[in-house]
Design a protein around this motif. Structure first.
Motif, PDB file in Angstrom:
ATOM      1  N   GLY A 105       0.893  -1.371   0.126  1.00  0.00           N
ATOM      2  CA  GLY A 105       0.117   0.114   0.061  1.00  0.00           C
ATOM      3  C   GLY A 105       0.849   1.143   0.035  1.00  0.00           C
ATOM      4  O   GLY A 105       1.920   1.164  -0.524  1.00  0.00           O
ATOM      5  N   ALA A 106       0.294   2.358   0.749  1.00  0.00           N
ATOM      6  CA  ALA A 106       0.970   3.616   0.493  1.00  0.00           C
ATOM      7  C   ALA A 106       1.270   4.162   1.707  1.00  0.00           C
ATOM      8  O   ALA A 106       1.607   5.411   2.020  1.00  0.00           O
ATOM      9  N   GLN A 124       0.958  -1.121   3.255  1.00  0.00           N
ATOM     10  CA  GLN A 124       2.288  -0.173   3.563  1.00  0.00           C
ATOM     11  C   GLN A 124       3.150  -0.217   2.454  1.00  0.00           C
ATOM     12  O   GLN A 124       3.228  -1.383   1.870  1.00  0.00           O
ATOM     13  N   SER A 125       3.812   0.737   2.202  1.00  0.00           N
ATOM     14  CA  SER A 125       4.733   0.856   1.222  1.00  0.00           C
ATOM     15  C   SER A 125       6.077   0.410   1.518  1.00  0.00           C
ATOM     16  O   SER A 125       7.030  -0.165   0.839  1.00  0.00           O
ATOM     17  N   ASP A 167       9.963   8.769  -1.536  1.00  0.00           N
ATOM     18  CA  ASP A 167       9.564   7.489  -2.086  1.00  0.00           C
ATOM     19  C   ASP A 167       8.219   7.771  -2.770  1.00  0.00           C
ATOM     20  O   ASP A 167       7.385   8.302  -2.095  1.00  0.00           O
ATOM     21  N   GLU A 168       7.960   7.312  -4.230  1.00  0.00           N
ATOM     22  CA  GLU A 168       6.919   7.572  -4.869  1.00  0.00           C
ATOM     23  C   GLU A 168       5.610   7.009  -4.291  1.00  0.00           C
ATOM     24  O   GLU A 168       4.640   7.081  -4.650  1.00  0.00           O
ATOM     25  N   GLN A 169       5.942   5.757  -3.873  1.00  0.00           N
ATOM     26  CA  GLN A 169       4.959   4.707  -3.420  1.00  0.00           C
ATOM     27  C   GLN A 169       4.395   5.283  -2.144  1.00  0.00           C
ATOM     28  O   GLN A 169       3.238   4.853  -1.730  1.00  0.00           O
ATOM     29  N   THR A 170       4.930   6.139  -1.227  1.00  0.00           N
ATOM     30  CA  THR A 170       4.512   6.537   0.005  1.00  0.00           C
ATOM     31  C   THR A 170       3.799   7.876  -0.142  1.00  0.00           C
ATOM     32  O   THR A 170       4.231   8.915  -0.325  1.00  0.00           O
ATOM     33  N   GLU A 171       2.476   7.718   0.430  1.00  0.00           N
ATOM     34  CA  GLU A 171       1.571   8.873   0.786  1.00  0.00           C
ATOM     35  C   GLU A 171       1.643   9.595   1.988  1.00  0.00           C
ATOM     36  O   GLU A 171       1.501  10.709   1.946  1.00  0.00           O
ATOM     37  N   LYS A 199       4.764  15.838   3.038  1.00  0.00           N
ATOM     38  CA  LYS A 199       3.812  14.833   3.223  1.00  0.00           C
ATOM     39  C   LYS A 199       3.289  14.582   4.657  1.00  0.00           C
ATOM     40  O   LYS A 199       3.963  15.120   5.655  1.00  0.00           O
ATOM     41  N   ILE A 245      -4.998  11.232   4.377  1.00  0.00           N
ATOM     42  CA  ILE A 245      -5.209  10.977   3.087  1.00  0.00           C
ATOM     43  C   ILE A 245      -6.239  11.941   2.323  1.00  0.00           C
ATOM     44  O   ILE A 245      -6.216  12.449   1.124  1.00  0.00           O
ATOM     45  N   ARG A 292      -5.878  14.510  -0.553  1.00  0.00           N
ATOM     46  CA  ARG A 292      -6.552  14.512  -1.856  1.00  0.00           C
ATOM     47  C   ARG A 292      -7.546  15.434  -2.125  1.00  0.00           C
ATOM     48  O   ARG A 292      -7.882  15.699  -3.177  1.00  0.00           O
TER      49      ARG A 292
END
Length: 297
Positions: free
Chosen positions: A145-146, A171-172, A197-201, A227, A293, A297
């Motif tokens: 996940g992120a 989890q990223s 890290d592009e995978q982590t939001e 972030k 999140i 968004r």
């Protein structure tokens, strides 16, 4: 740090009971463990992994290594890590607990001079869910996940990962930076890695009483990190002066830093100043992550 399905892994101290047990579990997860090193055991194997007496011998036979995990006994960790650095392995995870502090200091100086990333000592390691397991994280608690998870605790990290997974929040990456007072890499270093890290939001930071690493991390988040970050502090109900399970988890006055540094109150105040939401219980973390999140968004 770039960890993928194809990352090639070396286990130093592979014949140690913990090393042998987790070698099998990591390989079962799909981690590419290509060699092990334990002096005096060269020519044997552990769970099908060839064992060598020296790191240089392992590289000569197995080829390049991306990351080394160290399960060696505490007083041999420094030699093992320096041997890996000399062999140009630039990512080292130290699972061993009880490494002498002066050894860790010497290792950190060498790592800084060679641009080597050290995780630990006294670390559960790193897991990138669905890709690679490096250490003692129980993979069944994690899902891809992120959410990036960086923690000073071991088992608490697993509990929080499970709560996130049950809430549908994968989890990223999950990183245990270690429970000792002196560590190879800091919250700040990992916050920056997760920021890029592009995978982590969203980042979840799990701290505990003792030391000032959480206060420093809170300041770093306020100054550098864009972030959203969620925090949790373990040991908030412990009495002052109480020694905790980790060497680093001591509520104490630090010279020149004030009597409150290291207390739960000091850490909570630092996160409040940085406008970082803090969970009262691990079970609250998923809801705080969902809110973060939603705002992003």
């Amino acid at each position: 740090m770039n960890l993928t399905f194809d990352s090639r892994v070396l286990i130093q101290g592979i014949v140690e009971p913990l090393g042998a047990a987790y070698t099998a579990l990591m390989r079962e997860y799909g981690t590419q463990i290509v060699a092990g090193v334990s002096a005096g055991h060269g020519g044997t194997s552990v769970d099908g992994v060839p064992v060598f007496d020296m790191v240089e011998q392992a590289l000569n036979r197995a080829g390049p290594i991306d990351v080394s995990l160290i399960f060696a006994s505490p007083y041999t960790v420094l030699d093992a890590a320096l041997e890996a650095i000399t062999a140009e392995i630039r990512q080292i995870i130290i699972i061993t607990e009880g490494v002498p502090p002066l050894d860790t200091i010497q290792l950190i100086r060498k790592a800084e001079a060679t641009e080597t990333l050290i995780v630990g000592p006294n670390s559960p390691g790193i897991i990138v869910p669905g890709k690679i397991s490096l250490g003692t994280h129980p993979p069944q608690f994690y899902t891809p996940g992120a959410v990036g998870l960086v923690s000073r605790s071991g088992t608490l990290t697993y509990e929080i990962a499970q709560a996130l997974s049950q809430a549908g929040l994968g989890q990223s990456i999950a990183v245990g930076i270690g429970g000792d007072r002196i560590l190879g890499s800091s919250f700040q270093q990992w916050l920056q890695i997760l920021e890029e890290d592009e995978q982590t939001e969203v980042i979840v930071l799990v701290g505990e009483i003792g030391g000032d690493s959480e206060e420093a991390a809170a300041h770093y988040v306020a100054e550098v990190i864009d972030k959203p970050v969620i925090a949790y502090i373990a040991g908030r109900t412990a009495p002052r002066g109480q020694l905790m399970g980790h060497a680093g988890a001591i509520i104490a006055s630090l010279a020149g830093m004030g009597a409150d540094i290291g207390t739960a109150e000091s850490k909570l105040a630092a996160f409040k100043r940085a406008k970082i939401p803090v969970a009262d219980r691990p079970s609250q973390i998923p809801n705080l992550v969902k809110k973060a999140i939603g705002k992003k968004r």
